[in-house]
Design a protein around this motif. Sequence first.
Motif, PDB file in Angstrom:
ATOM      1  N   ALA A 150       0.852  -1.183   0.000  1.00 60.03           N
ATOM      2  CA  ALA A 150       0.000   0.000   0.000  1.00 60.03           C
ATOM      3  C   ALA A 150       0.893   1.240   0.000  1.00 60.03           C
ATOM      4  O   ALA A 150       2.033   1.200   0.476  1.00 60.03           O
ATOM      5  N   TYR A 151       0.399   2.304  -0.552  1.00 58.09           N
ATOM      6  CA  TYR A 151       1.191   3.528  -0.518  1.00 58.09           C
ATOM      7  C   TYR A 151       0.236   4.723  -0.493  1.00 58.09           C
ATOM      8  O   TYR A 151      -0.961   4.611  -0.823  1.00 58.09           O
ATOM      9  N   GLY A 152       0.754   5.841  -0.110  1.00 54.75           N
ATOM     10  CA  GLY A 152       0.004   7.084  -0.167  1.00 54.75           C
ATOM     11  C   GLY A 152       0.966   8.245  -0.137  1.00 54.75           C
ATOM     12  O   GLY A 152       2.068   8.133   0.417  1.00 54.75           O
ATOM     13  N   VAL A 153       0.580   9.325  -0.758  1.00 53.35           N
ATOM     14  CA  VAL A 153       1.373  10.564  -0.706  1.00 53.35           C
ATOM     15  C   VAL A 153       0.680  11.503   0.268  1.00 53.35           C
ATOM     16  O   VAL A 153      -0.471  11.896   0.043  1.00 53.35           O
ATOM     17  N   TYR A 154       1.358  11.802   1.342  1.00 55.85           N
ATOM     18  CA  TYR A 154       0.758  12.563   2.434  1.00 55.85           C
ATOM     19  C   TYR A 154       1.335  13.981   2.434  1.00 55.85           C
ATOM     20  O   TYR A 154       2.551  14.165   2.497  1.00 55.85           O
ATOM     21  N   LEU A 155       0.458  14.952   2.338  1.00 54.55           N
ATOM     22  CA  LEU A 155       0.882  16.346   2.246  1.00 54.55           C
ATOM     23  C   LEU A 155       0.410  17.107   3.477  1.00 54.55           C
ATOM     24  O   LEU A 155      -0.770  17.449   3.600  1.00 54.55           O
ATOM     25  N   CYS A 156       1.302  17.298   4.380  1.00 51.34           N
ATOM     26  CA  CYS A 156       1.065  18.052   5.618  1.00 51.34           C
ATOM     27  C   CYS A 156       0.048  17.366   6.519  1.00 51.34           C
ATOM     28  O   CYS A 156       0.358  16.965   7.635  1.00 51.34           O
ATOM     29  N   ASP A 157      -1.196  17.273   6.061  1.00 49.83           N
ATOM     30  CA  ASP A 157      -2.233  16.722   6.938  1.00 49.83           C
ATOM     31  C   ASP A 157      -3.278  15.900   6.186  1.00 49.83           C
ATOM     32  O   ASP A 157      -4.331  15.588   6.726  1.00 49.83           O
ATOM     33  N   HIS A 158      -3.000  15.596   4.958  1.00 46.91           N
ATOM     34  CA  HIS A 158      -3.974  14.811   4.198  1.00 46.91           C
ATOM     35  C   HIS A 158      -3.263  14.017   3.107  1.00 46.91           C
ATOM     36  O   HIS A 158      -2.146  14.356   2.705  1.00 46.91           O
ATOM     37  N   PHE A 159      -3.953  12.990   2.672  1.00 48.08           N
ATOM     38  CA  PHE A 159      -3.397  12.197   1.576  1.00 48.08           C
ATOM     39  C   PHE A 159      -3.835  12.781   0.230  1.00 48.08           C
ATOM     40  O   PHE A 159      -4.998  13.184   0.065  1.00 48.08           O
ATOM     41  N   ALA A 160      -2.912  12.829  -0.688  1.00 51.06           N
ATOM     42  CA  ALA A 160      -3.238  13.231  -2.058  1.00 51.06           C
ATOM     43  C   ALA A 160      -3.997  12.091  -2.741  1.00 51.06           C
ATOM     44  O   ALA A 160      -3.930  10.941  -2.292  1.00 51.06           O
TER      45      ALA A 160
END
Lengths: 318, 188
Positions: A150-160
């Motif tokens: 699994a993967y996710g791109v997390y930007l400050c406080d949320h996932f893209a």
Amino acid sequence: MPTTDRNDDGTTRPALEDRLRDALHTVAATTQVPAPPIDIASKTGATTTTTASPWTTERPTTELPAPIAIDAARPTKRASSRVWRALAAAALLVLLIGGAGLFGGARHAGDGDGSQSPAGGGAPTSIAGSTIPAAALAPSSINQDHWHAAYGVYLCDHFAPVLIDQHEDRLGIHTHGEGVIHIHPLVPESSGPNAQLGLFAAQVGLGLHDDQIQMPDGTTYRNGDTCPGTDQKMTLRVYEWIADQPDLPPQVFTRDLTHIPFTRDRTAFTIAMVPDGVTPPMPPSVAELDHLTDVGVAGPCTVVCEAPGTATTIQGAG
Amino acid sequence: MVSEQGPVSDRLDDGRGAGPPGHAGVGGDPRRDDGPADDRLVALYQDRYAAMVRLAHLVTGSNAVAPDLVQDAFLKVAPRLDEIEQPSAYLRTVVVNEGRAWLRRQEVERRHQRVEEPPPGLPPDVDELWTALARVSGRQRVALVLRFYQDLSFEEIAQTLECPIGTAKSLVHRGLASLKEVLDDAND
């Protein structure tokens, strides 16, 4: 935002400098680094991954050569470099074993701060108790295995939003847009220790560097940029969890991010731009790992199913 | 959520900086190792080998020759490790010099038709740039790799190439211009 060049038709594209940077990192991610000639871990009793690995084909151990002083391996003429090279390699390996005790800190053991670069700082060999899994030691098995991460791109406080493939998958590392990386290497360049996060990033058009990420739409987040509405500066890190052991702290990578190896099935990566002191969550798509039905399921082939020189056909969704 | 993992290193793993903290021995900066030279050589090897192979690949365009070049570089560094203040930087310089020497030997072939080893599965844009890079002069290519892969400053590039800073800037500038020219020609 990145600087851009303007095409003849008025459209824009990333500046040549950014394109070159992306290209060099992408090519570097494909570099095949030779495996060590002998299995050091077996000699030192190193702890290796406990999960069955596609790459962990057992190799016979080799008797170590007699110790050779490293100074003796000093080359004098290029014509004899091959001999000296062999001697030096042997000496280095002996030294590696002798110094194995220096290198403590098992993967996910919580030793130290847990942050590192992949494969023990880019090392080609394993050391007892090091974080290098057996994957880095064993030859690859192409087209025999199918892992998921699994993967996710997390930007400050949320996932893209999840990413999608940008081109045909010739390596056997791709996604179906569900937030899961599918890893079933088709060629040596994506097998064993060469199965790395950078290949997936290239597949989905994610510009992954050590100090910035560029989303497929061109939006770039750099170390030192501030999170929206705050004065908190973000830093790029990649967190890797073992999906089935969520209580274990993640392994944190801060450099050489494109070379983070896929070392086992069912891991979870969060590629995070976060302020210091903030640890992102596991990607929500980790739940998808329990709902995958594509392994061994016949169905339409959505990727390159047969690579030159390989016999096995990967069927199903990939 | 899990606890924060503590301070981390943001240095690039490309020959520039120290290994991450909490990774003593393997990832630690060889410069900080007070042990015998052999231990430092092992640490340097562990820390830099893979990164140097990748650098040599980019400098020469050949993955096949990169490990040999790096091995030669280590052999050159090993006897001098006691005298070297910054082994990682020194090693990088030796690797770059080995790569440049290899490029020079290939120069005649390169002028006519040196075929880069195209890694499989590259996105088209990357493939185009990688191919174009093979057409740039060796010295410019090295400067571009140091600048845009290693993220070195012009001063560091100048030190590595043993040239004035102005020359380093010029090499990068002209390298980009050459690259653009090659790309434009290819698109015409």
